[in-house]
Enzyme design. Structure first.
Site, PDB file in Angstrom:
ATOM      1  N   ASP A  12       0.873  -1.164   0.000  1.00 15.26           N
ATOM      2  CA  ASP A  12       0.000   0.000   0.000  1.00 15.26           C
ATOM      3  C   ASP A  12       0.916   1.222   0.000  1.00 15.26           C
ATOM      4  O   ASP A  12       2.086   1.133   0.396  1.00 15.26           O
ATOM      5  CB  ASP A  12      -0.883  -0.025   1.248  1.00 15.26           C
ATOM      6  N   ASP A  14      -0.135   5.036   0.767  1.00 10.82           N
ATOM      7  CA  ASP A  14      -0.406   6.102   1.740  1.00 10.82           C
ATOM      8  C   ASP A  14      -0.498   5.557   3.157  1.00 10.82           C
ATOM      9  O   ASP A  14      -1.325   4.697   3.449  1.00 10.82           O
ATOM     10  CB  ASP A  14      -1.708   6.814   1.367  1.00 10.82           C
ATOM     11  N   ASP A 171      -1.435  -0.440   6.144  1.00 12.42           N
ATOM     12  CA  ASP A 171      -1.553   0.329   7.381  1.00 12.42           C
ATOM     13  C   ASP A 171      -2.993   0.461   7.858  1.00 12.42           C
ATOM     14  O   ASP A 171      -3.224   0.884   8.986  1.00 12.42           O
ATOM     15  CB  ASP A 171      -1.000   1.746   7.181  1.00 12.42           C
TER      16      ASP A 171
END
Length: 229
Positions: A12, A14, A171
């Protein structure tokens, strides 16, 4: 060894590779202020962490009763975000080291993100990560964003990898759910410590509850090497 026994790693972007959430928050705050919502705060922004920009603005339209179309809102937010991103986006130091370690042994890597293709390109180019991460997938390119598995499955397809041979770094809870739905292993590094108990993270194969403060490049590399055995 040239590869870790066929393992591929999908990141991922961001909140995982880069700390872009402050820029996304500011882009959102400015956009909503323009359309008549003057009091959008960080706690409001946290509700949208981990979902695609398109889904975020669609929810804005519904929740705030905005008259503008989703496409207009999306264009406005992306324009502001790109201006901020080009001005500077911080890479998490241990994540950069991890990418470099994987590249050093020839592990195929990709980025699968809810950001637009333009935002992904701008961040990777601006941080120098594009030297290592040349395969990218945006949620704009697939039918459904996270928590659906589409972006991860498309990343695996572009890498020529079986989903079961992929390790995802995420995240956010929707991303962890997407990795599980894709049949991939997941290292979860929660951006928001308060979300570490989210049920989606129970599916993670490695959950670093302390987030980036707990993540180390060598620790993650050793875990991936063990997972490939």
């Amino acid at each position: 060894m040239s590869r870790l026994s066929g393992i591929s790693v999908i990141f991922d972007l961001d909140g995982t590779l880069v700390d872009s959430e402050p820029n996304y928050y500011e882009a959102g705050r400015q956009t909503l202020a323009e359309y008549g919502v003057p009091d959008f705060g960080w706690s409001d922004h946290e509700r949208y962490v981990g979902i695609s920009t398109q889904e975020t603005v669609a929810r804005w339209k519904s929740e705030y009763g905005l008259r503008a179309s989703v496409s207009e809102l999306l264009a406005a937010k992306n324009r502001r975000y790109l201006e901020l991103a080009r001005g500077g986006t911080r890479v998490y130091p241990e994540m950069r080291k991890f990418v470099e370690l994987l590249a050093g042994v020839g592990v195929p890597m990709a980025v699968a993100s809810g950001s637009s293709p333009q935002a992904i390109e701008a961040i990777l180019a601006g941080t120098g990560l594009d030297e290592y991460l040349r395969t990218t997938v945006s949620a704009d390119e697939v039918a459904h964003g996270k928590p659906a598995p589409d972006v991860f499955l498309e990343a695996a397809r572009r890498l020529g990898a079986a989903p079961a041979d992929c390790v995802v770094l995420e995240d956010a809870a929707p991303g962890a759910a997407a990795a599980h739905a894709a049949g991939m292993r997941c290292i979860a590094v929660p951006y928001l410590p308060a979300q570490a108990d989210a049920p989606e993270f129970t599916h993670a194969d490695l959950l670093l509850r302390g987030g980036q403060e707990e993540f180390t490049a060598r620790g993650a590399f050793a875990w991936v090497a063990g997972a490939s055995g």
